[in-house]
Design a protein around this motif. Sequence first.
Motif, PDB file in Angstrom:
ATOM      1  N   UNK A 184     -22.031   4.584 -15.115  1.00  0.00           N
ATOM      2  CA  UNK A 184     -21.327   3.605 -14.293  1.00  0.00           C
ATOM      3  C   UNK A 184     -20.221   2.958 -15.107  1.00  0.00           C
ATOM      4  N   UNK A 185     -19.187   2.572 -14.446  1.00  0.00           N
ATOM      5  CA  UNK A 185     -18.106   1.923 -15.194  1.00  0.00           C
ATOM      6  C   UNK A 185     -17.644   0.712 -14.389  1.00  0.00           C
ATOM      7  N   UNK A 186     -17.028  -0.229 -15.087  1.00  0.00           N
ATOM      8  CA  UNK A 186     -16.432  -1.352 -14.374  1.00  0.00           C
ATOM      9  C   UNK A 186     -15.065  -0.910 -13.913  1.00  0.00           C
ATOM     10  N   UNK A 187     -14.717  -1.299 -12.687  1.00  0.00           N
ATOM     11  CA  UNK A 187     -13.382  -0.931 -12.205  1.00  0.00           C
ATOM     12  C   UNK A 187     -12.332  -1.663 -13.015  1.00  0.00           C
ATOM     13  N   UNK A 188     -11.210  -0.995 -13.232  1.00  0.00           N
ATOM     14  CA  UNK A 188     -10.096  -1.651 -13.916  1.00  0.00           C
ATOM     15  C   UNK A 188      -9.325  -2.488 -12.892  1.00  0.00           C
ATOM     16  N   UNK A 189      -9.086  -1.892 -11.720  1.00  0.00           N
ATOM     17  CA  UNK A 189      -8.342  -2.607 -10.670  1.00  0.00           C
ATOM     18  C   UNK A 189      -9.139  -2.560  -9.377  1.00  0.00           C
ATOM     19  N   UNK A 190      -9.198  -3.677  -8.696  1.00  0.00           N
ATOM     20  CA  UNK A 190      -9.893  -3.711  -7.403  1.00  0.00           C
ATOM     21  C   UNK A 190      -9.090  -4.576  -6.424  1.00  0.00           C
ATOM     22  N   UNK A 191      -9.070  -4.153  -5.174  1.00  0.00           N
ATOM     23  CA  UNK A 191      -8.357  -4.945  -4.165  1.00  0.00           C
ATOM     24  C   UNK A 191      -9.316  -5.975  -3.591  1.00  0.00           C
ATOM     25  N   UNK A 192      -8.968  -7.275  -3.752  1.00  0.00           N
ATOM     26  CA  UNK A 192      -9.847  -8.326  -3.241  1.00  0.00           C
ATOM     27  C   UNK A 192      -9.397  -8.808  -1.868  1.00  0.00           C
ATOM     28  N   UNK A 193      -8.091  -8.821  -1.672  1.00  0.00           N
ATOM     29  CA  UNK A 193      -7.576  -9.350  -0.407  1.00  0.00           C
ATOM     30  C   UNK A 193      -6.184  -8.785  -0.130  1.00  0.00           C
ATOM     31  N   UNK A 194      -5.879  -8.612   1.161  1.00  0.00           N
ATOM     32  CA  UNK A 194      -4.564  -8.072   1.529  1.00  0.00           C
ATOM     33  C   UNK A 194      -4.141  -8.701   2.838  1.00  0.00           C
ATOM     34  N   UNK A 195      -2.889  -9.167   2.911  1.00  0.00           N
ATOM     35  CA  UNK A 195      -2.368  -9.537   4.231  1.00  0.00           C
ATOM     36  C   UNK A 195      -0.935  -9.048   4.319  1.00  0.00           C
ATOM     37  N   UNK A 196      -0.578  -8.572   5.509  1.00  0.00           N
ATOM     38  CA  UNK A 196       0.767  -8.014   5.694  1.00  0.00           C
ATOM     39  C   UNK A 196       1.278  -8.406   7.059  1.00  0.00           C
ATOM     40  N   UNK A 197       2.571  -8.717   7.150  1.00  0.00           N
ATOM     41  CA  UNK A 197       3.173  -9.037   8.453  1.00  0.00           C
ATOM     42  C   UNK A 197       4.413  -8.188   8.636  1.00  0.00           C
ATOM     43  N   UNK A 198       4.625  -7.772   9.882  1.00  0.00           N
ATOM     44  CA  UNK A 198       5.809  -6.953  10.136  1.00  0.00           C
ATOM     45  C   UNK A 198       6.624  -7.498  11.298  1.00  0.00           C
ATOM     46  N   UNK A 199       6.208  -8.649  11.844  1.00  0.00           N
ATOM     47  CA  UNK A 199       6.884  -9.193  13.024  1.00  0.00           C
ATOM     48  C   UNK A 199       8.266  -9.749  12.736  1.00  0.00           C
ATOM     49  N   UNK A 200       8.468 -10.349  11.556  1.00  0.00           N
ATOM     50  CA  UNK A 200       9.739 -11.013  11.242  1.00  0.00           C
ATOM     51  C   UNK A 200      10.815 -10.017  10.858  1.00  0.00           C
ATOM     52  N   UNK A 201      11.920 -10.558  10.339  1.00  0.00           N
ATOM     53  CA  UNK A 201      13.042  -9.691   9.989  1.00  0.00           C
ATOM     54  C   UNK A 201      12.678  -8.771   8.824  1.00  0.00           C
ATOM     55  N   UNK A 202      11.949  -9.338   7.858  1.00  0.00           N
ATOM     56  CA  UNK A 202      11.615  -8.537   6.669  1.00  0.00           C
ATOM     57  C   UNK A 202      10.094  -8.405   6.544  1.00  0.00           C
ATOM     58  N   UNK A 203       9.573  -7.196   6.642  1.00  0.00           N
ATOM     59  CA  UNK A 203       8.124  -7.023   6.462  1.00  0.00           C
ATOM     60  C   UNK A 203       7.681  -7.545   5.081  1.00  0.00           C
ATOM     61  N   UNK A 204       6.593  -8.322   5.094  1.00  0.00           N
ATOM     62  CA  UNK A 204       6.137  -8.988   3.868  1.00  0.00           C
ATOM     63  C   UNK A 204       4.640  -8.756   3.704  1.00  0.00           C
ATOM     64  N   UNK A 205       4.187  -8.697   2.463  1.00  0.00           N
ATOM     65  CA  UNK A 205       2.743  -8.544   2.240  1.00  0.00           C
ATOM     66  C   UNK A 205       2.355  -9.307   0.989  1.00  0.00           C
ATOM     67  N   UNK A 206       1.093  -9.759   0.953  1.00  0.00           N
ATOM     68  CA  UNK A 206       0.609 -10.318  -0.308  1.00  0.00           C
ATOM     69  C   UNK A 206      -0.767  -9.732  -0.610  1.00  0.00           C
ATOM     70  N   UNK A 207      -1.060  -9.603  -1.902  1.00  0.00           N
ATOM     71  CA  UNK A 207      -2.338  -9.006  -2.309  1.00  0.00           C
ATOM     72  C   UNK A 207      -2.990  -9.893  -3.365  1.00  0.00           C
ATOM     73  N   UNK A 208      -4.322  -9.811  -3.393  1.00  0.00           N
ATOM     74  CA  UNK A 208      -5.077 -10.443  -4.484  1.00  0.00           C
ATOM     75  C   UNK A 208      -5.878  -9.323  -5.121  1.00  0.00           C
TER      76      UNK A 208
END
Length: 510
Positions: free
Chosen positions: A383-407
Amino acid sequence: MPVTHSPEQTIASDRTVRLLDTTLRDGEQAPGVSLSPDEKVEIARSLERAGVSVIEAGSACTGAGERQAISRVTDLDLDARVTSFCRGMKGDIDLALDCDVDGVHIVVPASDRHVEGKVGTSREDNLENTAELVAYAKDHDLWVEVIGEDGSRADLDYLERLAETSLEAGADRFCFADTVGHTGPEHTHEAVSRLADLGPVSAHTHDDLGLGVTNALAAVSAGADLVHCTVDGLGERAGNVALEEVAIALDHVYDVETLDLEEVYDLAQIVARATGVQLPPNKAVIGENAFTHESGIHTDGTLKDDKMYEPYAPETVGRERRLALGKHTGRAGVRAALEEHGVEADDDEVAEIATRVTELGDRGRRVTDADLLAIAEDVTGDDRDRVVDLLDLSATSGGAVPTASVRLSVDGEERVASGTGSGPVDAAVSAVREALGSMADAELESYHVDAVTGGTDAVVTVEVTMVRDDRSVTVARSEADITRASVTAMVDALDRLLAADQQPLAPADD
Ligand SMILES: CC(C)C(=O)C(=O)O
């Protein structure tokens, strides 16, 4: 190759055979395909790199945009001859001249169906018109090929007269066209033999019966020395004969060189990208599976001897061999894949991993690198510990510029970042790259999306392949949300690549 063999129906290795590419004309006539001038220029440059002799750049009569595209290609001043398709009318030749082409293909009817039913003329008037058009084009210093449309359904005696009239009027060559891809190698051989007695002959074959290459080779064996083809076999209906298939068949079977074969895979991908027509995985030469081995028997044989299950080395056409994992994978394939990822496992563990890979394949799943590595960790207990893991993601595409943020969790530390992009997936990927900084220096080699179920609530599977230095990892993730599936797959692939950096490779002869 003709079905009925006789000594004269072969192709001697000292034959000079050249290729005419009509991707930019007949290829573009495939339903839904339209190429911008920039795309035509990019494809023409790649065709030149590959060593194609003639590039049919389009049909000048189509409109101003097409003429601009053809002119952009003629401006490149390529070694290849650049030509335009012309219907059997002077006005079309004038439009081609406006584009400064080196030559024209004058397309005139050959079968009675086309002479009478389509053009509404008579056999004799057609001959007279053809001679006039050829003389007109020659007067303007053009290289001229006359194409007898629907030639494979024409009365052969009349086809001969049409060719003779064209050549006597000064045409440089006559083309035998199997316009609806209806004929077979015997008829092609007979027709082209008779035409070749009159002068230089080309062949234009379509693939409606899947006989495009067979007929092209039959034409060459009968004396044709210029073969019309298109990259990826694009073209009207079932397409034209594929450039890469004719080139490899002439090279591999007859030792006749036509192209720099190493260029054909790049060419295939450039055309697929520009046209939006995906390469079928099982397509000869250029399909994803053309040099991929999955079954235990084939993988084992290939690992013992590269040539065991391949007619020629993939590098010949600019490709690499791949061993895939799936339902048919055996131990040799699993061992080789584990070695590639630097994972050590003993014989019992390899056997257990192979069983689990097969079970996953049995469920209809394509088994990716990430699947293999997860199984291997479970079986070996590493077993190994992950180096990178996705904890949270939000993305919007309604506005003029599609934007996203990740944790993300990176080596146990939390990082938050945001990004913008052309769409939500692009924005989320920028956010991931922003959060990882230089750790994200891997390239996205391929990105495929498949809808696994139908309807607007479809589950999609996103498969990504990421490459860092000389390692590549493929990961597939299925979700209802395409952005989440894409980002999870990408983060998982990055995690695997970064983890691989932290462990030494197993010795190659283990
Ligand atoms: C019109 C000609 C050149 C053609 O594309 C064909 O015959 O298939």
